[in-house]
Design a protein around this motif. Structure first.
Motif, PDB file in Angstrom:
ATOM      1  N   LEU A   1     -55.287  51.057   2.231  1.00 30.91           N
ATOM      2  CA  LEU A   1     -56.635  50.822   1.705  1.00 30.91           C
ATOM      3  C   LEU A   1     -56.796  49.378   1.245  1.00 30.91           C
ATOM      4  O   LEU A   1     -57.827  48.745   1.508  1.00 30.91           O
ATOM      5  N   MET A   2     -55.769  48.846   0.591  1.00 26.77           N
ATOM      6  CA  MET A   2     -55.830  47.449   0.134  1.00 26.77           C
ATOM      7  C   MET A   2     -55.831  46.491   1.323  1.00 26.77           C
ATOM      8  O   MET A   2     -56.460  45.436   1.268  1.00 26.77           O
ATOM      9  N   HIS A   3     -55.156  46.856   2.409  1.00 31.46           N
ATOM     10  CA  HIS A   3     -55.192  46.036   3.628  1.00 31.46           C
ATOM     11  C   HIS A   3     -56.614  45.987   4.177  1.00 31.46           C
ATOM     12  O   HIS A   3     -57.111  44.919   4.556  1.00 31.46           O
ATOM     13  N   GLU A   4     -57.279  47.139   4.193  1.00 31.53           N
ATOM     14  CA  GLU A   4     -58.667  47.189   4.664  1.00 31.53           C
ATOM     15  C   GLU A   4     -59.558  46.294   3.802  1.00 31.53           C
ATOM     16  O   GLU A   4     -60.461  45.620   4.301  1.00 31.53           O
ATOM     17  N   TYR A   5     -59.297  46.276   2.506  1.00 32.26           N
ATOM     18  CA  TYR A   5     -60.057  45.464   1.545  1.00 32.26           C
ATOM     19  C   TYR A   5     -59.795  43.970   1.743  1.00 32.26           C
ATOM     20  O   TYR A   5     -60.722  43.180   1.915  1.00 32.26           O
ATOM     21  N   VAL A   6     -58.526  43.595   1.741  1.00 27.04           N
ATOM     22  CA  VAL A   6     -58.153  42.180   1.806  1.00 27.04           C
ATOM     23  C   VAL A   6     -58.476  41.573   3.174  1.00 27.04           C
ATOM     24  O   VAL A   6     -59.096  40.513   3.269  1.00 27.04           O
ATOM     25  N   VAL A   7     -58.056  42.246   4.234  1.00 24.17           N
ATOM     26  CA  VAL A   7     -58.198  41.707   5.587  1.00 24.17           C
ATOM     27  C   VAL A   7     -59.527  42.110   6.218  1.00 24.17           C
ATOM     28  O   VAL A   7     -60.244  41.273   6.755  1.00 24.17           O
ATOM     29  N   GLY A   8     -59.852  43.398   6.146  1.00 19.88           N
ATOM     30  CA  GLY A   8     -61.048  43.892   6.820  1.00 19.88           C
ATOM     31  C   GLY A   8     -62.343  43.498   6.153  1.00 19.88           C
ATOM     32  O   GLY A   8     -63.292  43.091   6.814  1.00 19.88           O
ATOM     33  N   PHE A   9     -62.402  43.601   4.809  1.00 18.94           N
ATOM     34  CA  PHE A   9     -63.649  43.323   4.108  1.00 18.94           C
ATOM     35  C   PHE A   9     -63.805  41.838   3.775  1.00 18.94           C
ATOM     36  O   PHE A   9     -64.854  41.257   3.994  1.00 18.94           O
ATOM     37  N   TYR A  10     -62.742  41.232   3.221  1.00 19.43           N
ATOM     38  CA  TYR A  10     -62.848  39.831   2.785  1.00 19.43           C
ATOM     39  C   TYR A  10     -62.289  38.820   3.792  1.00 19.43           C
ATOM     40  O   TYR A  10     -62.351  37.625   3.556  1.00 19.43           O
ATOM     41  N   ASN A  11     -61.741  39.295   4.893  1.00 17.14           N
ATOM     42  CA  ASN A  11     -61.204  38.419   5.947  1.00 17.14           C
ATOM     43  C   ASN A  11     -60.165  37.429   5.429  1.00 17.14           C
ATOM     44  O   ASN A  11     -60.110  36.285   5.881  1.00 17.14           O
ATOM     45  N   ASN A  12     -59.359  37.864   4.472  1.00 17.41           N
ATOM     46  CA  ASN A  12     -58.271  37.028   3.946  1.00 17.41           C
ATOM     47  C   ASN A  12     -56.971  37.366   4.651  1.00 17.41           C
ATOM     48  O   ASN A  12     -56.849  38.425   5.273  1.00 17.41           O
ATOM     49  N   LEU A  13     -56.017  36.478   4.525  1.00 18.93           N
ATOM     50  CA  LEU A  13     -54.697  36.744   5.069  1.00 18.93           C
ATOM     51  C   LEU A  13     -54.012  37.825   4.245  1.00 18.93           C
ATOM     52  O   LEU A  13     -54.147  37.866   3.019  1.00 18.93           O
ATOM     53  N   TRP A  14     -53.272  38.681   4.910  1.00 21.42           N
ATOM     54  CA  TRP A  14     -52.541  39.750   4.238  1.00 21.42           C
ATOM     55  C   TRP A  14     -51.293  39.171   3.585  1.00 21.42           C
ATOM     56  O   TRP A  14     -50.504  38.508   4.250  1.00 21.42           O
ATOM     57  N   PRO A  15     -51.084  39.392   2.281  1.00 17.50           N
ATOM     58  CA  PRO A  15     -49.902  38.840   1.618  1.00 17.50           C
ATOM     59  C   PRO A  15     -48.616  39.548   2.002  1.00 17.50           C
ATOM     60  O   PRO A  15     -47.525  39.089   1.653  1.00 17.50           O
ATOM     61  N   GLY A  16     -48.722  40.657   2.686  1.00 16.53           N
ATOM     62  CA  GLY A  16     -47.555  41.400   3.141  1.00 16.53           C
ATOM     63  C   GLY A  16     -47.359  42.671   2.337  1.00 16.53           C
ATOM     64  O   GLY A  16     -47.689  42.732   1.152  1.00 16.53           O
ATOM     65  N   ASP A  17     -46.837  43.682   3.000  1.00 14.92           N
ATOM     66  CA  ASP A  17     -46.624  44.970   2.346  1.00 14.92           C
ATOM     67  C   ASP A  17     -45.705  44.848   1.136  1.00 14.92           C
ATOM     68  O   ASP A  17     -45.957  45.475   0.103  1.00 14.92           O
ATOM     69  N   GLU A  18     -44.655  44.053   1.250  1.00 14.65           N
ATOM     70  CA  GLU A  18     -43.707  43.920   0.139  1.00 14.65           C
ATOM     71  C   GLU A  18     -44.393  43.375  -1.116  1.00 14.65           C
ATOM     72  O   GLU A  18     -44.190  43.886  -2.216  1.00 14.65           O
ATOM     73  N   ALA A  19     -45.217  42.361  -0.947  1.00 13.30           N
ATOM     74  CA  ALA A  19     -45.928  41.781  -2.090  1.00 13.30           C
ATOM     75  C   ALA A  19     -46.926  42.781  -2.681  1.00 13.30           C
ATOM     76  O   ALA A  19     -47.042  42.908  -3.904  1.00 13.30           O
TER      77      ALA A  19
ATOM     78  N   VAL B   1     -57.761  55.194  -8.291  1.00 14.13           N
ATOM     79  CA  VAL B   1     -58.097  55.528  -6.914  1.00 14.13           C
ATOM     80  C   VAL B   1     -59.163  56.608  -6.899  1.00 14.13           C
ATOM     81  O   VAL B   1     -59.260  57.417  -7.817  1.00 14.13           O
ATOM     82  N   ALA B   2     -59.962  56.587  -5.840  1.00 18.78           N
ATOM     83  CA  ALA B   2     -60.921  57.648  -5.559  1.00 18.78           C
ATOM     84  C   ALA B   2     -60.332  58.456  -4.416  1.00 18.78           C
ATOM     85  O   ALA B   2     -59.910  57.898  -3.398  1.00 18.78           O
ATOM     86  N   GLU B   3     -60.315  59.763  -4.606  1.00 15.41           N
ATOM     87  CA  GLU B   3     -59.684  60.647  -3.626  1.00 15.41           C
ATOM     88  C   GLU B   3     -60.638  61.775  -3.267  1.00 15.41           C
ATOM     89  O   GLU B   3     -61.297  62.342  -4.144  1.00 15.41           O
ATOM     90  N   GLN B   4     -60.709  62.057  -1.983  1.00 14.66           N
ATOM     91  CA  GLN B   4     -61.488  63.201  -1.512  1.00 14.66           C
ATOM     92  C   GLN B   4     -60.687  63.886  -0.411  1.00 14.66           C
ATOM     93  O   GLN B   4     -60.209  63.213   0.518  1.00 14.66           O
ATOM     94  N   ASP B   5     -60.524  65.179  -0.520  1.00 23.60           N
ATOM     95  CA  ASP B   5     -59.771  65.960   0.462  1.00 23.60           C
ATOM     96  C   ASP B   5     -58.389  65.354   0.719  1.00 23.60           C
ATOM     97  O   ASP B   5     -57.958  65.196   1.868  1.00 23.60           O
ATOM     98  N   ASN B   6     -57.708  64.973  -0.342  1.00 22.80           N
ATOM     99  CA  ASN B   6     -56.356  64.397  -0.289  1.00 22.80           C
ATOM    100  C   ASN B   6     -56.285  63.058   0.452  1.00 22.80           C
ATOM    101  O   ASN B   6     -55.221  62.654   0.897  1.00 22.80           O
ATOM    102  N   GLN B   7     -57.409  62.384   0.595  1.00 19.98           N
ATOM    103  CA  GLN B   7     -57.463  61.071   1.236  1.00 19.98           C
ATOM    104  C   GLN B   7     -57.976  60.048   0.225  1.00 19.98           C
ATOM    105  O   GLN B   7     -58.975  60.308  -0.457  1.00 19.98           O
ATOM    106  N   LEU B   8     -57.324  58.887   0.145  1.00 18.44           N
ATOM    107  CA  LEU B   8     -57.826  57.814  -0.715  1.00 18.44           C
ATOM    108  C   LEU B   8     -58.999  57.153  -0.019  1.00 18.44           C
ATOM    109  O   LEU B   8     -58.892  56.744   1.142  1.00 18.44           O
ATOM    110  N   ILE B   9     -60.110  57.043  -0.742  1.00 17.18           N
ATOM    111  CA  ILE B   9     -61.323  56.465  -0.144  1.00 17.18           C
ATOM    112  C   ILE B   9     -61.810  55.237  -0.912  1.00 17.18           C
ATOM    113  O   ILE B   9     -62.793  54.616  -0.534  1.00 17.18           O
ATOM    114  N   GLY B  10     -61.111  54.888  -1.988  1.00 16.61           N
ATOM    115  CA  GLY B  10     -61.488  53.715  -2.755  1.00 16.61           C
ATOM    116  C   GLY B  10     -60.500  53.447  -3.860  1.00 16.61           C
ATOM    117  O   GLY B  10     -59.634  54.272  -4.166  1.00 16.61           O
ATOM    118  N   PHE B  11     -60.618  52.253  -4.440  1.00 15.10           N
ATOM    119  CA  PHE B  11     -59.772  51.891  -5.572  1.00 15.10           C
ATOM    120  C   PHE B  11     -60.455  50.821  -6.403  1.00 15.10           C
ATOM    121  O   PHE B  11     -61.360  50.121  -5.940  1.00 15.10           O
TER     122      PHE B  11
END
Length: 148
Positions: free
Chosen positions: A19-37, A55-65
């Motif tokens: 979800l954070m990848h979608e936020y950082v890369v998909g929404f803000y078009n920033n470089l991904w700092p990496g999973d480890e970071a 986190v926001a969760e619906q049907d056992n899926q995270l949909i926001g944070f």
């Protein structure tokens, strides 16, 4: 379909990372700092010392944070909360999910004795600005700067 807003748990690490990848890369078009970071950041937030993540969760899926970080205000001489993130997947934007995440941050800020919560959003993020104004937020008079 009920949406649950809750604090992040250790078992959220992998889906929250996506979800954070979608936020950082998909929404803000920033470089991904990496999973480890990102994993280090999430783990540091789990102990609520530097901040807290919800986190926001619906049907056992995270949909926001949302993420609050703590700092201090010299003018208040108290700890204050900075809402650094509020993100929901596209299908849930302009819905109660955004409102619930925001209200959870606001409630946490009050419960932990912070005199206020502040945040910034991109000048072009009109959707977010409309949400914040609808929820009673006031646009600040301070000018935001950064340096690299």
């Amino acid at each position: 379909m009920t949406v649950i807003i809750r604090t992040t748990q250790p078992e959220d690490l992998i889906p929250l990372t996506a979800l954070m990848h979608e936020y950082v890369v998909g929404f803000y078009n920033n470089l991904w700092p990496g999973d480890e970071a990102i994993h280090l950041l999430i783990n540091n937030l789990l102990n609520h010392q530097i901040g807290v993540q919800f986190v926001a969760e619906q049907d056992n899926q995270l949909i926001g944070f949302s993420t609050l970080y703590f700092t201090y205000s010299t003018m208040k001489a108290e700890r204050v909360a900075i809402m650094n993130d509020l993100f929901v997947v596209e299908a849930f934007r302009d819905s109660e999910v955004e409102t619930k995440l925001f209200e959870q941050c606001q409630q946490y800020t009050r419960e932990y004795g912070c005199p206020y919560m502040s945040w910034i959003t991109a000048e072009t993020n009109v959707r977010a600005q409309q949400l914040f104004e609808r929820l009673g937020a006031t646009r600040g008079a301070w000018v935001n700067y950064s340096i690299t």
